[in-house]
Design an enzyme around this catalytic site. Sequence first.
Site, mmCIF file in Angstrom:
data_model
loop_
_atom_site.group_PDB
_atom_site.id
_atom_site.type_symbol
_atom_site.label_atom_id
_atom_site.label_comp_id
_atom_site.label_asym_id
_atom_site.label_seq_id
_atom_site.Cartn_x
_atom_site.Cartn_y
_atom_site.Cartn_z
ATOM 1 C CD1 TRP A 344 75.361 -50.270 -57.050
ATOM 2 C CD2 TRP A 344 73.896 -50.472 -55.381
ATOM 3 N NE1 TRP A 344 74.789 -51.521 -57.144
ATOM 4 C CE2 TRP A 344 73.884 -51.675 -56.126
ATOM 5 C CE3 TRP A 344 73.055 -50.378 -54.277
ATOM 6 C CZ2 TRP A 344 73.059 -52.749 -55.826
ATOM 7 C CZ3 TRP A 344 72.235 -51.458 -53.970
ATOM 8 C CH2 TRP A 344 72.238 -52.619 -54.729
ATOM 9 C CG ASP A 503 63.515 -51.008 -78.983
ATOM 10 O OD1 ASP A 503 64.307 -51.967 -78.950
ATOM 11 O OD2 ASP A 503 62.527 -50.963 -79.725
ATOM 12 C CD GLU A 550 68.389 -57.097 -80.102
ATOM 13 O OE1 GLU A 550 67.470 -56.570 -80.762
ATOM 14 O OE2 GLU A 550 68.541 -56.910 -78.890
ATOM 15 C CE1 TYR A 623 76.380 -53.328 -61.258
ATOM 16 C CE2 TYR A 623 77.565 -52.120 -59.578
ATOM 17 C CZ TYR A 623 76.619 -53.059 -59.926
ATOM 18 O OH TYR A 623 75.925 -53.728 -58.959
#
Length: 819
Positions: A344, A503, A550, A623
Amino acid sequence: MTDGPRSDVGRWGGNAWQPPTTPSPEPEPEPDSRSRRGGRSFWARCCGCCSCRNDDDWGREPYRDRGSGSRGRGSRSGGRRPDSRGSDSRQPGSRGSGVNAAGDGTIREGMLVVTGVDLLSSRSDQNRREHHTDEFEYDELIVRRGQPFHMVLLLSRPYESSDHIALELLIGNNPEVGKGTHVIIPVGKGGSGGWKAQVTKANGQNLNLRVHTSPNAIIGKFQFTVRTRTEAGEFQLPFDPHNEIYILFNPWCPEDIVYVDHEDWRQEYVLNESGRIYYGTEAQIGERTWNYGQFDHGVLDACLYILDRRGMPYGGRGDPVNVSRVISAMVNSLDDNGVLIGNWSGDYSRGTNPSAWVGSVEILLSYLRTGYSVPYGQCWVFAGVTTTVLRCLGLAARTVTNFNSAHDTDTSLTMDIYFDENMKPLEHLNHDSVWNFHVWNDCWMKRPDLPSGFDGWQVVDATPQETSSGIFCCGPCSVESIKNGLVYMKYDTPFIFAEVNSDKVYWQRQDDGSFKIVYVEEKAIGTLIITKAIGSNMREDVTHIYKHPEGSEAERKAVETAAAHGSKPNVYANRDTAEDVAMQVEAQDAVMGQDLTVSVVLTNRGSSRRTVKLHLYLSVTFYTGVTGSVFKESKKEVVLQPGASDRVAMPVAYTEYKPHLVDQGAMLLNVSGHVKESGQVLAKQHTFRLRTPDLSLSLLGAAVVGQECEVQIVFKNPLPVTLTNVVFRLEGSGLQRPKILNVGDIGGNETVTLRQTFVPVRPGPRQLIASLDSPQLSQVHGVIQVDVAPAPGSGSFFSDARGNSRSGETIPMASRGGA
């Protein structure tokens, strides 16, 4: 993280094989000791009430150089290059004539001699068609377990009812009946564990058999022999590599735990050789076609070689749970010298840019041919190769993309983001990351190792992120356990749950140096989970199988259940709640090389005036959520009347972002705000990407098996700069073996056209896929469907050709044009 060998001996055995500098010749195999004089009678061992040898199916690890310098029985040289004729099983009998009970090869009058075997293994034959293996570009018999197949024995005389015949299948270095690596099937008698063979027709010296395999059989390449016994003596058919039999998992068999009860699913998730992989961001979804190529010649051997390289026990290869877990470990190279090296960094000069691959075939064949890990892969490459391997071995599998995928590094099951007093990100503290997208795999199976209710789709992830029991692997993990936050279920449920349903928690540094939760974003992770739809190139939203809606009571319960088992079970205590100012971020859809604008829309939903101090920080990002330094920022104070909205725009010129671009042209906008009157804190991270152009492919003429066909590829450089060292890749199962085309430089805003010929080898609808890569531009690809007609009057369903596989050739341009 290292690429060195593992030092532990875990569930998959000892250290991984290290490839030597130069291959060594393969030692000549030794005849099976069980056929020698003085050994126990085969027929005594064939009897179910008799015990068998206490062999260990681990044996010596396949292809591993044990450093002893010895070439005793069962040892293998580490440098041997595997191929479709190679085998690590012991070879029954000799390569010459058949053997009798005395082991001296004498054929006595009255013995029943098997002069030959026809396994009916042709790709157009009944066996291959009924077992859905007729697309494999192999001449050997390939069958799926739990399903009968047919064969013909050629005998020295007509078969009599007093003759005793037994079929024998062997796999591994030390085949053992008790572990399923040595299978004995008496003809005409009931076998054990679902194995049996019956005579369907006796016609002169030909004996037709119907053979039933166990639905729990080990998968792999078996050696095959036949033994006969008459009053005149025993005979064993010599081993012949042409008679090797591949046995695969069987999603068509209800007794197999990989069974799939939908034919359209089986067509898509087992037999489809190409698919779509999705990337980008939720608001800007990109898609690319991937050539899985699971039926291409050599790929099946490569998939089995992967299990061998890991030293996986042969006796465990009938369990799809274990097999899929080994595959998740071996598709990446960390700690076991597996298939792909992850990279990466943005520097791919020593290998292939992950964005340049168009399929799995080139990668797997390179690994099989050389034994060395292939550079380089990122998540969609790992997932594409994993889909190939799973489908090839007979497991229903699909490639799945999760947008806004969290990478939880501290098992808190929350994504923690830290800011200073002015809400500027503190990157040195932000170890958790949110990937714009992450690609993994679902595979379908029952889970007898879990309580009831957890069968069906299982997550397998070969991208090396965190270790599992000390190994870089992930899964198989029941999607149902993820959905309900049951993070105590194996394997790796906590990590995958955090990827889809954690979260995002914003922490702000206070004046005393401590951190306080100022905002919790509950709908920021796992915002969209998609895969290719069955029978079309449309997208299918599978978010609902991973999580409850959700904000619903069930979804919040799942989050709380999971968080209670994390490292910060009280993370939600004393948090401040959001108030009446809402914030939304919008990014203009822009092409690489163009100027763009990002905007923040503020809305006052309250009944009083609100003053918002707003900060915008723009940086480039991989990304994977790893960001560069901020290259542009803006501060503004906005006054909002009750019910009013206002837009804050930040224009960004190409000259501003060009020096900072990284892979895939993604950018991250960090927005923070403070409402003066109420103290409300606003925080938002928004990722967007710059689109790259597609390649335009068009077919020049009809496509027919065995006949040369031509394709035209057109590309326009969207950048005002020259693309250097441009490389095209072309690949398509049944059409074109992986091909690399070096085309040199392409000028700024220049349009180029090139033509390539290929020879289709299999009829039907096929996908021809191309990509372009250069240091200045990547993630450029295109695809065209090619409907291939059978060869006229050939009488054969397939061509003997295996496609044009030239690699690295320099291609002159057919034409060059301006913008």
